[in-house]
Design an enzyme around this catalytic site. Structure first.
Site, PDB file in Angstrom:
ATOM      1  N   ARG A   1       3.343  18.920   1.415  1.00 39.59           N
ATOM      2  CA  ARG A   1       3.758  20.164   0.745  1.00 39.59           C
ATOM      3  C   ARG A   1       2.907  20.476  -0.486  1.00 39.59           C
ATOM      4  NH1 ARG A   1       8.908  22.187   2.385  1.00 39.59           N
ATOM      5  NH2 ARG A   1       8.782  21.900   4.626  1.00 39.59           N
TER       6      ARG A   1
ATOM      7  N   HIS B   1      -5.530   3.742  -1.749  1.00 32.46           N
ATOM      8  CA  HIS B   1      -6.872   4.052  -1.258  1.00 32.46           C
ATOM      9  C   HIS B   1      -7.242   5.466  -1.688  1.00 32.46           C
ATOM     10  CE1 HIS B   1      -9.628   4.088   2.599  1.00 32.46           C
ATOM     11  NE2 HIS B   1     -10.271   4.468   1.514  1.00 32.46           N
TER      12      HIS B   1
ATOM     13  N   GLU C   1      -8.372   0.523  -3.056  1.00 31.93           N
ATOM     14  CA  GLU C   1      -9.199   0.510  -1.835  1.00 31.93           C
ATOM     15  C   GLU C   1     -10.183   1.653  -1.915  1.00 31.93           C
ATOM     16  OE1 GLU C   1      -7.594   0.818   2.097  1.00 31.93           O
ATOM     17  OE2 GLU C   1      -6.113  -0.690   1.574  1.00 31.93           O
TER      18      GLU C   1
ATOM     19  N   HIS D   1      -3.567  -4.726   7.721  1.00 35.10           N
ATOM     20  CA  HIS D   1      -3.737  -3.607   8.641  1.00 35.10           C
ATOM     21  C   HIS D   1      -2.864  -3.806   9.879  1.00 35.10           C
ATOM     22  CE1 HIS D   1      -5.873   0.145   9.403  1.00 35.10           C
ATOM     23  NE2 HIS D   1      -5.475  -0.096  10.629  1.00 35.10           N
ATOM     24  N   GLY D   2      -1.926  -2.913  10.041  1.00 35.65           N
ATOM     25  CA  GLY D   2      -1.060  -2.944  11.218  1.00 35.65           C
ATOM     26  C   GLY D   2       0.008  -4.031  11.172  1.00 35.65           C
TER      27      GLY D   2
ATOM     28  N   THR E   1      -6.778   6.202  10.059  1.00 39.56           N
ATOM     29  CA  THR E   1      -6.699   5.186   9.014  1.00 39.56           C
ATOM     30  C   THR E   1      -7.945   4.315   9.146  1.00 39.56           C
ATOM     31  OG1 THR E   1      -5.368   3.348   8.144  1.00 39.56           O
ATOM     32  CG2 THR E   1      -5.275   3.707  10.513  1.00 39.56           C
ATOM     33  N   THR E   2      -8.137   3.371   8.224  1.00 35.35           N
ATOM     34  CA  THR E   2      -9.326   2.525   8.273  1.00 35.35           C
ATOM     35  C   THR E   2      -9.387   1.806   9.611  1.00 35.35           C
ATOM     36  OG1 THR E   2      -8.862   2.151   5.940  1.00 35.35           O
ATOM     37  CG2 THR E   2     -10.639   0.856   6.915  1.00 35.35           C
TER      38      THR E   2
ATOM     39  N   GLY F   1       1.213  -1.475   4.343  1.00 38.52           N
ATOM     40  CA  GLY F   1       1.578  -0.128   3.935  1.00 38.52           C
ATOM     41  C   GLY F   1       2.517   0.547   4.910  1.00 38.52           C
ATOM     42  N   HIS F   2       1.960   0.972   6.043  1.00 36.75           N
ATOM     43  CA  HIS F   2       2.685   1.853   6.950  1.00 36.75           C
ATOM     44  C   HIS F   2       4.076   1.332   7.333  1.00 36.75           C
ATOM     45  CE1 HIS F   2       2.996   5.066   9.918  1.00 36.75           C
ATOM     46  NE2 HIS F   2       3.618   4.165  10.655  1.00 36.75           N
TER      47      HIS F   2
ATOM     48  N   ASN G   1       0.858  -1.183   0.000  1.00 36.76           N
ATOM     49  CA  ASN G   1       0.000   0.000   0.000  1.00 36.76           C
ATOM     50  C   ASN G   1       0.902   1.243   0.000  1.00 36.76           C
ATOM     51  OD1 ASN G   1      -1.367   2.305   1.138  1.00 36.76           O
ATOM     52  ND2 ASN G   1      -3.063   0.958   1.645  1.00 36.76           N
TER      53      ASN G   1
ATOM     54  N   ARG H   1      -9.351   8.024  -0.901  1.00 32.17           N
ATOM     55  CA  ARG H   1     -10.290   8.384   0.172  1.00 32.17           C
ATOM     56  C   ARG H   1     -11.199   9.513  -0.277  1.00 32.17           C
ATOM     57  NH1 ARG H   1      -8.812   6.377   5.555  1.00 32.17           N
ATOM     58  NH2 ARG H   1     -10.509   7.702   6.221  1.00 32.17           N
TER      59      ARG H   1
ATOM     60  N   ASP I   1      -0.082   4.483  -0.089  1.00 29.95           N
ATOM     61  CA  ASP I   1      -0.773   5.721   0.316  1.00 29.95           C
ATOM     62  C   ASP I   1       0.174   6.727   0.982  1.00 29.95           C
ATOM     63  OD1 ASP I   1      -3.125   4.582  -0.513  1.00 29.95           O
ATOM     64  OD2 ASP I   1      -3.890   4.182   1.499  1.00 29.95           O
ATOM     65  N   HIS I   2       1.068   6.214   1.832  1.00 27.53           N
ATOM     66  CA  HIS I   2       1.867   7.147   2.624  1.00 27.53           C
ATOM     67  C   HIS I   2       2.998   7.816   1.845  1.00 27.53           C
ATOM     68  CE1 HIS I   2      -0.720   6.533   5.813  1.00 27.53           C
ATOM     69  NE2 HIS I   2      -0.285   5.349   6.200  1.00 27.53           N
TER      70      HIS I   2
ATOM     71  N   ARG J   1      -7.048  12.771   1.204  1.00 28.38           N
ATOM     72  CA  ARG J   1      -5.959  13.248   2.073  1.00 28.38           C
ATOM     73  C   ARG J   1      -4.585  12.781   1.587  1.00 28.38           C
ATOM     74  NH1 ARG J   1      -7.134   9.796   7.504  1.00 28.38           N
ATOM     75  NH2 ARG J   1      -9.146  10.776   7.219  1.00 28.38           N
ATOM     76  N   HIS J   2      -4.524  11.698   0.834  1.00 28.88           N
ATOM     77  CA  HIS J   2      -3.210  11.283   0.297  1.00 28.88           C
ATOM     78  C   HIS J   2      -3.283  11.019  -1.213  1.00 28.88           C
ATOM     79  CE1 HIS J   2      -5.042   7.482   1.453  1.00 28.88           C
ATOM     80  NE2 HIS J   2      -4.692   7.556   2.728  1.00 28.88           N
TER      81      HIS J   2
HETATM   82  N1  PXP Z   1      -5.641  -3.251   4.091  1.00 25.99           N
HETATM   83  C1  PXP Z   1      -6.631  -2.319   4.179  1.00 25.99           C
HETATM   84  C2  PXP Z   1      -8.003  -2.702   3.731  1.00 25.99           C
HETATM   85  C3  PXP Z   1      -6.369  -1.021   4.664  1.00 25.99           C
HETATM   86  O1  PXP Z   1      -7.363  -0.122   4.747  1.00 25.99           O
HETATM   87  C4  PXP Z   1      -5.054  -0.692   5.029  1.00 25.99           C
HETATM   88  C5  PXP Z   1      -4.754   0.704   5.483  1.00 25.99           C
HETATM   89  O2  PXP Z   1      -4.892   1.578   4.421  1.00 25.99           O
HETATM   90  C6  PXP Z   1      -4.064  -1.677   4.894  1.00 25.99           C
HETATM   91  C7  PXP Z   1      -4.382  -2.954   4.463  1.00 25.99           C
HETATM   92  C8  PXP Z   1      -2.641  -1.392   5.239  1.00 25.99           C
HETATM   93  O3  PXP Z   1      -2.520  -1.124   6.594  1.00 25.99           O
HETATM   94  P1  PXP Z   1      -1.138  -0.626   7.185  1.00 25.99           P
HETATM   95  O4  PXP Z   1      -0.846   0.696   6.534  1.00 25.99           O
HETATM   96  O5  PXP Z   1      -1.386  -0.532   8.645  1.00 25.99           O
HETATM   97  O6  PXP Z   1      -0.120  -1.663   6.794  1.00 25.99           O
END
Ligand code: PXP
Length: 240
Positions: free
Chosen positions: A18, A43, A70, A191-192, A100-101, A213-214, A7, A45, A9-10, A49-50
């Site tokens: 910026r 994603h 997403e 997620h996480g 986040t979600t 992602g993160h 992911n 959104r 997004d970040h 935001r990103h």
């Molecule tokens: N899967 C889904 C459905 C998510 O919404 C997210 C966060 O955007 C992720 C995976 C990735 O989560 P993380 O950034 O915590 O790894």
């Protein structure tokens, strides 16, 4: 081997700090793919935001593996996704105030909206995945809607404060993977997940793909994106 979706997004979060052009999420997607990931996740959104609208169109062209968009069930976003025609959409709940979600979709409560949205994507032959909590009532609601792919929310496992709580959350993930598989669904998770808690999830029998992602982007700040992706792939590979 369990697949890895990255992911990005970040990358866009940093760029939007910026409102400029760098770092470029499309360049990031290319690095992730060259480093061996199996799909790119972004994603779009509602509050932009990103990731921005222009990004998803560029990603659609640039991504060579699989582009997993997403998205929420908001009609404007559904319309964009249908025009965009990504390889896959993952439907998530979305609240503007959240960082986040935060939770999974309540599939039964959203059944009518989901049915309408599923029709749009099925017509275009876009694979649809639903992001849900590891609960049997959500999986059974997915079965009732004819869903063929789910993503289990690993947030509670990742954020568990004690070893006992983590074990309990892990057991739910393993049991719900088995249940969904028995019902014929492809099971992903995310997620996480990070460099410490991912291997156990990668060892769950039947797990297809992990979306991360993160942790990867955070590690990339110190060691570079290519190495951060390769390290995660190695962990997943070794776990199998
Ligand atoms: N899967 C889904 C459905 C998510 O919404 C997210 C966060 O955007 C992720 C995976 C990735 O989560 P993380 O950034 O915590 O790894």
């Amino acid at each position: 081997m369990v697949k890895l979706g990255v992911n990005i997004d970040h990358i866009a979060t940093v760029r939007q700090a910026r409102r400029g052009v760098e770092p470029d999420p499309i360049a990031a997607a290319r690095i992730c793919e060259r480093s061996g990931c199996h799909s790119i996740v972004a994603h779009l959104r509602e509050d932009r935001r990103h990731i921005q609208d222009g990004d998803v169109w560029k990603l659609r062209k640039a991504v060579k593996t699989r582009f997993n968009l997403e998205m929420s069930l908001q009609p404007e976003i559904v319309a964009i996704a249908a025009r965009l025609d990504p390889d896959q959409v993952t439907i998530v709940p979305e609240r503007r105030q959240e960082i986040t979600t935060e939770g999974g979709l309540d599939v039964a409560a959203n059944a009518r909206r989901l049915q309408r949205t599923l029709k749009v994507f099925h017509r275009k032959r876009i694979t649809v995945s639903l992001f849900i909590a590891p609960q049997s009532r959500q999986i059974l609601a997915c079965r009732d809607l004819g869903i063929s792919m789910i993503e289990l929310h690993t947030g509670r496992y990742a954020e568990a404060k004690t070893a006992a709580a983590r074990k309990n959350e892990f057991a739910k993930l393993a049991a719900m993977t088995q249940l969904a598989q028995r019902l014929g669904m492809t099971v992903n998770a995310g997620h996480g997940l990070n460099y410490e808690n991912t291997p156990a999830v990668a060892r769950i029998p039947g797990m297809e793909e992990l979306n991360i992602g993160h942790a990867i982007i955070a590690r990339a700040v110190f060691i570079g994106l290519g190495r951060a992706v390769k390290e995660m792939l190695q962990l997943i590979h070794n776990a199998a």
